[in-house]
Design a protein around this motif. Structure first.
Motif, PDB file in Angstrom:
ATOM      1  N   PRO A 123      38.861  40.155  -1.497  1.00  0.00           N
ATOM      2  CA  PRO A 123      39.354  39.701  -2.812  1.00  0.00           C
ATOM      3  C   PRO A 123      38.353  38.798  -3.541  1.00  0.00           C
ATOM      4  CG  PRO A 123      41.053  39.448  -1.133  1.00  0.00           C
ATOM      5  CD  PRO A 123      39.779  39.757  -0.414  1.00  0.00           C
ATOM      6  N   VAL A 124      37.549  38.062  -2.769  1.00  0.00           N
ATOM      7  CA  VAL A 124      36.564  37.175  -3.395  1.00  0.00           C
ATOM      8  C   VAL A 124      35.368  37.995  -3.894  1.00  0.00           C
ATOM      9  CG1 VAL A 124      35.043  35.182  -3.038  1.00  0.00           C
ATOM     10  CG2 VAL A 124      37.330  35.214  -2.023  1.00  0.00           C
ATOM     11  N   LEU A 125      34.980  39.024  -3.139  1.00  0.00           N
ATOM     12  CA  LEU A 125      33.917  39.920  -3.624  1.00  0.00           C
ATOM     13  C   LEU A 125      34.361  40.594  -4.928  1.00  0.00           C
ATOM     14  CD1 LEU A 125      31.205  41.373  -3.334  1.00  0.00           C
ATOM     15  CD2 LEU A 125      32.313  43.008  -1.788  1.00  0.00           C
ATOM     16  N   GLU A 126      35.623  40.971  -5.006  1.00  0.00           N
ATOM     17  CA  GLU A 126      36.138  41.582  -6.244  1.00  0.00           C
ATOM     18  C   GLU A 126      36.092  40.583  -7.402  1.00  0.00           C
ATOM     19  OE1 GLU A 126      39.213  44.558  -3.861  1.00  0.00           O
ATOM     20  OE2 GLU A 126      40.012  42.917  -5.070  1.00  0.00           O
ATOM     21  N   LEU A 127      36.435  39.328  -7.112  1.00  0.00           N
ATOM     22  CA  LEU A 127      36.343  38.276  -8.137  1.00  0.00           C
ATOM     23  C   LEU A 127      34.893  38.099  -8.582  1.00  0.00           C
ATOM     24  CD1 LEU A 127      37.428  35.755  -9.716  1.00  0.00           C
ATOM     25  CD2 LEU A 127      37.044  34.451  -7.603  1.00  0.00           C
ATOM     26  N   TYR A 128      34.002  38.100  -7.614  1.00  0.00           N
ATOM     27  CA  TYR A 128      32.560  37.953  -7.903  1.00  0.00           C
ATOM     28  C   TYR A 128      32.083  39.085  -8.813  1.00  0.00           C
ATOM     29  CZ  TYR A 128      27.523  37.752  -6.992  1.00  0.00           C
ATOM     30  OH  TYR A 128      26.161  37.694  -7.138  1.00  0.00           O
ATOM     31  N   ASN A 129      32.418  40.310  -8.451  1.00  0.00           N
ATOM     32  CA  ASN A 129      31.984  41.465  -9.248  1.00  0.00           C
ATOM     33  C   ASN A 129      32.587  41.432 -10.645  1.00  0.00           C
ATOM     34  OD1 ASN A 129      30.330  42.553  -7.260  1.00  0.00           O
ATOM     35  ND2 ASN A 129      31.979  43.774  -6.346  1.00  0.00           N
ATOM     36  N   ASP A 130      33.816  40.951 -10.730  1.00  0.00           N
ATOM     37  CA  ASP A 130      34.467  40.812 -12.027  1.00  0.00           C
ATOM     38  C   ASP A 130      33.702  39.802 -12.886  1.00  0.00           C
ATOM     39  OD1 ASP A 130      36.538  41.639 -13.703  1.00  0.00           O
ATOM     40  OD2 ASP A 130      37.748  39.897 -13.209  1.00  0.00           O
ATOM     41  N   ALA A 131      33.333  38.686 -12.280  1.00  0.00           N
ATOM     42  CA  ALA A 131      32.582  37.660 -13.010  1.00  0.00           C
ATOM     43  C   ALA A 131      31.248  38.224 -13.506  1.00  0.00           C
ATOM     44  CB  ALA A 131      32.355  36.443 -12.112  1.00  0.00           C
ATOM     45  N   ARG A 132      30.555  38.915 -12.625  1.00  0.00           N
ATOM     46  CA  ARG A 132      29.254  39.483 -13.017  1.00  0.00           C
ATOM     47  C   ARG A 132      29.409  40.529 -14.130  1.00  0.00           C
ATOM     48  NH1 ARG A 132      26.222  37.800 -13.961  1.00  0.00           N
ATOM     49  NH2 ARG A 132      24.494  39.216 -13.587  1.00  0.00           N
ATOM     50  N   SER A 133      30.443  41.368 -14.030  1.00  0.00           N
ATOM     51  CA  SER A 133      30.640  42.416 -15.050  1.00  0.00           C
ATOM     52  C   SER A 133      30.984  41.806 -16.406  1.00  0.00           C
ATOM     53  CB  SER A 133      31.754  43.378 -14.617  1.00  0.00           C
ATOM     54  OG  SER A 133      33.019  42.738 -14.713  1.00  0.00           O
ATOM     55  N   LYS A 134      31.478  40.587 -16.413  1.00  0.00           N
ATOM     56  CA  LYS A 134      31.824  39.912 -17.669  1.00  0.00           C
ATOM     57  C   LYS A 134      30.697  39.001 -18.140  1.00  0.00           C
ATOM     58  CE  LYS A 134      36.892  39.905 -17.262  1.00  0.00           C
ATOM     59  NZ  LYS A 134      37.033  41.063 -16.385  1.00  0.00           N
ATOM     60  N   GLY A 135      29.564  39.026 -17.448  1.00  0.00           N
ATOM     61  CA  GLY A 135      28.402  38.247 -17.866  1.00  0.00           C
ATOM     62  C   GLY A 135      28.430  36.792 -17.435  1.00  0.00           C
ATOM     63  N   VAL A 136      29.306  36.439 -16.518  1.00  0.00           N
ATOM     64  CA  VAL A 136      29.371  35.059 -16.028  1.00  0.00           C
ATOM     65  C   VAL A 136      28.296  34.865 -14.954  1.00  0.00           C
ATOM     66  CG1 VAL A 136      30.815  33.362 -14.834  1.00  0.00           C
ATOM     67  CG2 VAL A 136      31.837  34.885 -16.558  1.00  0.00           C
ATOM     68  N   ALA A 137      27.513  33.816 -15.091  1.00  0.00           N
ATOM     69  CA  ALA A 137      26.467  33.505 -14.099  1.00  0.00           C
ATOM     70  C   ALA A 137      27.111  32.935 -12.846  1.00  0.00           C
ATOM     71  CB  ALA A 137      25.492  32.496 -14.690  1.00  0.00           C
ATOM     72  N   VAL A 138      26.700  33.466 -11.699  1.00  0.00           N
ATOM     73  CA  VAL A 138      27.300  32.982 -10.447  1.00  0.00           C
ATOM     74  C   VAL A 138      26.271  32.202  -9.632  1.00  0.00           C
ATOM     75  CG1 VAL A 138      28.390  33.620  -8.274  1.00  0.00           C
ATOM     76  CG2 VAL A 138      28.978  34.858 -10.362  1.00  0.00           C
ATOM     77  N   PHE A 139      26.707  31.039  -9.156  1.00  0.00           N
ATOM     78  CA  PHE A 139      25.916  30.210  -8.254  1.00  0.00           C
ATOM     79  C   PHE A 139      26.657  30.137  -6.918  1.00  0.00           C
ATOM     80  CE2 PHE A 139      22.840  28.192 -11.160  1.00  0.00           C
ATOM     81  CZ  PHE A 139      23.386  28.561 -12.390  1.00  0.00           C
ATOM     82  N   PHE A 140      25.924  30.384  -5.840  1.00  0.00           N
ATOM     83  CA  PHE A 140      26.476  30.089  -4.516  1.00  0.00           C
ATOM     84  C   PHE A 140      26.090  28.658  -4.172  1.00  0.00           C
ATOM     85  CE2 PHE A 140      26.219  34.782  -3.925  1.00  0.00           C
ATOM     86  CZ  PHE A 140      27.553  35.004  -3.610  1.00  0.00           C
ATOM     87  N   LEU A 141      27.064  27.910  -3.668  1.00  0.00           N
ATOM     88  CA  LEU A 141      26.814  26.518  -3.275  1.00  0.00           C
ATOM     89  C   LEU A 141      27.389  26.306  -1.885  1.00  0.00           C
ATOM     90  CD1 LEU A 141      25.998  23.596  -3.736  1.00  0.00           C
ATOM     91  CD2 LEU A 141      28.052  23.273  -5.136  1.00  0.00           C
ATOM     92  N   THR A 142      26.497  26.079  -0.915  1.00  0.00           N
ATOM     93  CA  THR A 142      26.936  25.939   0.482  1.00  0.00           C
ATOM     94  C   THR A 142      26.373  24.665   1.090  1.00  0.00           C
ATOM     95  OG1 THR A 142      26.809  26.914   2.701  1.00  0.00           O
ATOM     96  CG2 THR A 142      24.983  27.388   1.221  1.00  0.00           C
ATOM     97  N   GLY A 143      27.111  24.121   2.043  1.00  0.00           N
ATOM     98  CA  GLY A 143      26.631  22.951   2.768  1.00  0.00           C
ATOM     99  C   GLY A 143      25.699  23.307   3.912  1.00  0.00           C
ATOM    100  N   CYS A 144      25.458  24.600   4.113  1.00  0.00           N
ATOM    101  CA  CYS A 144      24.532  25.017   5.186  1.00  0.00           C
ATOM    102  C   CYS A 144      23.103  24.622   4.819  1.00  0.00           C
ATOM    103  CB  CYS A 144      24.624  26.524   5.399  1.00  0.00           C
ATOM    104  SG  CYS A 144      26.202  27.035   6.098  1.00  0.00           S
TER     105      CYS A 144
END
Ligand SMILES: [Mg+2]
Length: 226
Positions: A123-144
Protein backbone atom coordinates in the motif's frame (compact mmCIF):
# COMPACT_ATOMS: atom_id res chain seq x y z
CA UNK A 1 -40.88 -24.14 50.68
CA UNK A 2 -37.69 -23.89 52.73
CA UNK A 3 -34.52 -24.16 50.69
CA UNK A 4 -32.12 -26.86 51.85
CA UNK A 5 -29.06 -25.40 53.66
CA UNK A 6 -26.67 -26.99 51.15
CA UNK A 7 -28.41 -25.20 48.25
CA UNK A 8 -28.27 -21.85 50.09
CA UNK A 9 -24.53 -22.28 50.70
CA UNK A 10 -23.99 -23.28 47.05
CA UNK A 11 -25.87 -20.21 45.74
CA UNK A 12 -23.88 -17.98 48.12
CA UNK A 13 -20.63 -19.53 46.98
CA UNK A 14 -21.25 -19.04 43.24
CA UNK A 15 -22.78 -15.53 43.45
CA UNK A 16 -20.51 -13.72 45.91
CA UNK A 17 -17.89 -11.40 44.31
CA UNK A 18 -14.43 -12.85 43.81
CA UNK A 19 -11.95 -10.89 45.96
CA UNK A 20 -9.32 -8.94 44.01
CA UNK A 21 -5.97 -10.70 43.70
CA UNK A 22 -3.53 -8.78 45.83
CA UNK A 23 -0.41 -10.86 45.24
CA UNK A 24 0.74 -12.89 42.24
CA UNK A 25 0.22 -16.58 42.86
CA UNK A 26 3.29 -18.39 44.04
CA UNK A 27 5.61 -15.39 43.98
CA UNK A 28 5.58 -14.75 47.69
CA UNK A 29 6.09 -11.04 46.94
CA UNK A 30 4.16 -7.96 45.94
CA UNK A 31 6.00 -7.14 42.69
CA UNK A 32 3.87 -8.07 39.69
CA UNK A 33 5.76 -10.21 37.19
CA UNK A 34 5.74 -8.73 33.65
CA UNK A 35 3.92 -10.61 30.93
CA UNK A 36 5.94 -13.52 29.59
CA UNK A 37 7.90 -12.74 26.42
CA UNK A 38 6.58 -15.85 24.66
CA UNK A 39 3.00 -14.69 25.18
CA UNK A 40 3.80 -11.26 23.74
CA UNK A 41 5.53 -12.83 20.72
CA UNK A 42 2.52 -15.09 20.09
CA UNK A 43 0.19 -12.11 20.25
CA UNK A 44 2.31 -10.17 17.74
CA UNK A 45 2.36 -13.15 15.39
CA UNK A 46 -1.43 -13.42 15.55
CA UNK A 47 -1.76 -9.69 14.87
CA UNK A 48 0.31 -10.11 11.71
CA UNK A 49 -0.99 -13.49 10.53
CA UNK A 50 -4.67 -12.58 10.98
CA UNK A 51 -4.27 -9.78 8.44
CA UNK A 52 -4.97 -7.04 11.00
CA UNK A 53 -1.51 -5.51 10.54
CA UNK A 54 -1.86 -5.33 6.75
CA UNK A 55 -5.38 -3.99 7.07
CA UNK A 56 -4.15 -1.23 9.40
CA UNK A 57 -1.41 -0.26 6.94
CA UNK A 58 -3.87 -0.20 4.06
CA UNK A 59 -6.24 2.05 5.98
CA UNK A 60 -3.52 4.64 6.71
CA UNK A 61 -2.05 4.51 3.19
CA UNK A 62 -5.48 5.01 1.64
CA UNK A 63 -6.11 8.04 3.84
CA UNK A 64 -2.74 9.43 2.74
CA UNK A 65 -3.63 8.87 -0.94
CA UNK A 66 -6.95 10.67 -0.47
CA UNK A 67 -5.20 13.61 1.12
CA UNK A 68 -2.48 13.66 -1.54
CA UNK A 69 -5.03 13.72 -4.35
CA UNK A 70 -7.05 16.55 -2.81
CA UNK A 71 -3.93 18.55 -1.95
CA UNK A 72 -2.43 18.29 -5.44
CA UNK A 73 -5.73 19.47 -6.95
CA UNK A 74 -5.72 22.60 -4.82
CA UNK A 75 -2.03 23.42 -5.44
CA UNK A 76 -0.72 26.22 -7.62
CA UNK A 77 1.46 25.25 -10.62
CA UNK A 78 4.50 26.92 -9.06
CA UNK A 79 4.22 24.96 -5.79
CA UNK A 80 7.05 22.47 -5.31
CA UNK A 81 5.15 19.80 -3.42
CA UNK A 82 7.09 17.12 -1.59
CA UNK A 83 6.37 13.97 0.39
CA UNK A 84 8.66 12.33 2.97
CA UNK A 85 8.74 8.57 3.37
CA UNK A 86 10.43 6.65 6.16
CA UNK A 87 11.95 3.33 5.03
CA UNK A 88 11.87 0.44 7.55
CA UNK A 89 8.32 -0.79 8.27
CA UNK A 90 7.06 2.04 6.06
CA UNK A 91 8.42 1.61 2.53
CA UNK A 92 10.12 -1.75 3.12
CA UNK A 93 9.18 -4.65 5.38
CA UNK A 94 11.61 -6.42 7.72
CA UNK A 95 8.84 -8.76 8.81
CA UNK A 96 10.54 -12.04 8.00
CA UNK A 97 13.70 -11.25 9.93
CA UNK A 98 11.72 -9.80 12.85
CA UNK A 99 9.51 -12.87 13.10
CA UNK A 100 12.38 -15.34 12.64
CA UNK A 101 14.36 -13.87 15.52
CA UNK A 102 11.34 -13.49 17.83
CA UNK A 103 11.36 -9.69 17.61
CA UNK A 104 14.95 -9.38 18.79
CA UNK A 105 16.85 -6.09 18.93
CA UNK A 106 17.61 -4.44 15.57
CA UNK A 107 21.35 -4.66 16.28
CA UNK A 108 20.99 -8.43 16.65
CA UNK A 109 18.72 -8.71 13.64
CA UNK A 110 21.26 -7.02 11.36
CA UNK A 111 23.95 -9.50 12.48
CA UNK A 112 21.76 -12.55 11.87
CA UNK A 113 20.02 -11.63 8.64
CA UNK A 114 20.70 -9.88 5.38
CA UNK A 115 18.32 -6.93 5.21
CA UNK A 116 19.26 -6.17 1.61
CA UNK A 117 16.25 -7.74 -0.07
CA UNK A 118 13.31 -6.57 1.97
CA UNK A 119 10.05 -6.46 0.02
CA UNK A 120 8.00 -3.31 -0.44
CA UNK A 121 4.99 -2.67 1.75
CA UNK A 122 2.49 -2.70 -1.09
CA UNK A 123 0.00 0.00 0.00
CA UNK A 124 2.91 2.37 0.63
CA UNK A 125 4.49 1.59 -2.76
CA UNK A 126 1.10 2.42 -4.31
CA UNK A 127 1.05 5.71 -2.39
CA UNK A 128 4.59 6.42 -3.58
CA UNK A 129 3.71 5.74 -7.22
CA UNK A 130 0.62 7.90 -6.87
CA UNK A 131 2.73 10.76 -5.54
CA UNK A 132 5.23 10.43 -8.37
CA UNK A 133 2.49 10.25 -11.04
CA UNK A 134 1.09 13.52 -9.67
CA UNK A 135 4.49 15.23 -9.82
CA UNK A 136 5.13 15.26 -6.07
CA UNK A 137 8.83 15.07 -5.18
CA UNK A 138 9.59 12.19 -2.84
CA UNK A 139 12.35 12.15 -0.24
CA UNK A 140 13.29 9.04 1.70
CA UNK A 141 14.36 9.88 5.24
CA UNK A 142 15.81 7.08 7.38
CA UNK A 143 17.69 6.87 10.64
CA UNK A 144 19.95 4.18 9.16
CA UNK A 145 23.60 5.21 8.78
CA UNK A 146 25.09 6.48 5.56
CA UNK A 147 27.34 3.38 5.48
CA UNK A 148 24.24 1.48 4.33
CA UNK A 149 23.49 3.83 1.43
CA UNK A 150 24.43 1.48 -1.40
CA UNK A 151 22.53 -1.53 -0.07
CA UNK A 152 19.51 0.61 0.83
CA UNK A 153 19.41 2.16 -2.63
CA UNK A 154 19.59 -1.26 -4.27
CA UNK A 155 16.88 -2.61 -1.97
CA UNK A 156 14.52 0.28 -2.74
CA UNK A 157 15.01 -0.18 -6.48
CA UNK A 158 14.60 -3.94 -6.27
CA UNK A 159 11.34 -3.44 -4.34
CA UNK A 160 9.96 -1.18 -7.07
CA UNK A 161 10.68 2.37 -5.88
CA UNK A 162 11.95 4.68 -8.61
CA UNK A 163 12.70 8.35 -9.22
CA UNK A 164 13.04 9.70 -5.71
CA UNK A 165 14.74 13.06 -5.29
CA UNK A 166 17.02 12.18 -2.39
CA UNK A 167 17.76 9.39 0.06
CA UNK A 168 18.60 11.10 3.35
CA UNK A 169 20.52 8.95 5.82
CA UNK A 170 22.04 9.57 9.21
CA UNK A 171 25.73 10.58 9.13
CA UNK A 172 27.92 7.68 10.26
CA UNK A 173 28.54 7.90 14.00
CA UNK A 174 25.62 10.26 14.65
CA UNK A 175 23.86 9.10 17.83
CA UNK A 176 21.16 11.76 17.99
CA UNK A 177 17.64 10.40 18.45
CA UNK A 178 15.40 10.14 15.39
CA UNK A 179 12.92 12.58 16.89
CA UNK A 180 15.65 15.27 16.66
CA UNK A 181 17.51 14.17 13.54
CA UNK A 182 14.47 13.80 11.29
CA UNK A 183 12.84 17.23 11.84
CA UNK A 184 16.18 18.90 11.12
CA UNK A 185 16.39 17.07 7.80
CA UNK A 186 12.80 17.96 6.88
CA UNK A 187 13.62 21.61 7.58
CA UNK A 188 16.51 21.35 5.09
CA UNK A 189 14.07 20.03 2.46
CA UNK A 190 11.81 23.03 3.03
CA UNK A 191 14.83 25.35 2.91
CA UNK A 192 15.48 24.09 -0.62
CA UNK A 193 12.09 25.47 -1.69
CA UNK A 194 9.94 22.36 -1.36
CA UNK A 195 6.72 22.31 0.58
CA UNK A 196 6.17 19.03 2.42
CA UNK A 197 2.50 18.13 2.23
CA UNK A 198 2.80 14.61 3.58
CA UNK A 199 5.09 12.72 5.94
CA UNK A 200 4.54 9.01 6.51
CA UNK A 201 6.29 6.67 8.95
CA UNK A 202 5.74 3.85 11.43
CA UNK A 203 7.21 5.58 14.50
CA UNK A 204 6.08 8.66 16.40
CA UNK A 205 9.69 9.83 16.09
CA UNK A 206 9.27 9.82 12.28
CA UNK A 207 6.53 12.39 12.55
CA UNK A 208 7.44 14.64 15.48
CA UNK A 209 8.34 18.28 14.91
CA UNK A 210 8.97 20.20 11.71
CA UNK A 211 7.67 20.08 8.87
CA UNK A 212 4.67 18.64 7.09
CA UNK A 213 1.09 19.65 6.45
CA UNK A 214 -0.15 16.19 7.38
CA UNK A 215 1.46 13.18 9.04
CA UNK A 216 0.40 9.57 8.64
CA UNK A 217 1.33 6.99 11.28
CA UNK A 218 1.48 3.37 10.20
CA UNK A 219 1.06 0.63 12.80
CA UNK A 220 4.19 -0.98 14.25
CA UNK A 221 3.92 -2.76 17.61
CA UNK A 222 7.12 -4.73 16.90
CA UNK A 223 9.80 -2.23 17.96
CA UNK A 224 10.27 1.34 19.09
CA UNK A 225 12.63 3.99 17.73
CA UNK A 226 12.96 7.16 19.72
MG1 LIG B 1 10.50 2.96 10.22
Amino acid sequence: MKKPLALILFVFAVTRPIPAQTEPLGSGGRVQEPENHAIVVARLMRYHDSGEYEWGIREVANAARDYLGARVKSASPQDRLAAVFDIDETSLSNWQAMADCGFCAYSVETKLYSLAHDPAITPVLELYNDARSKGVAVFFLTGCPNAQREVTTENLREAGYKDWVELIMRPDGDQSPARLFKPQERQKIEDKGYHIILNIGDQASDLAGCCAERTFKLPNPFYLVQ
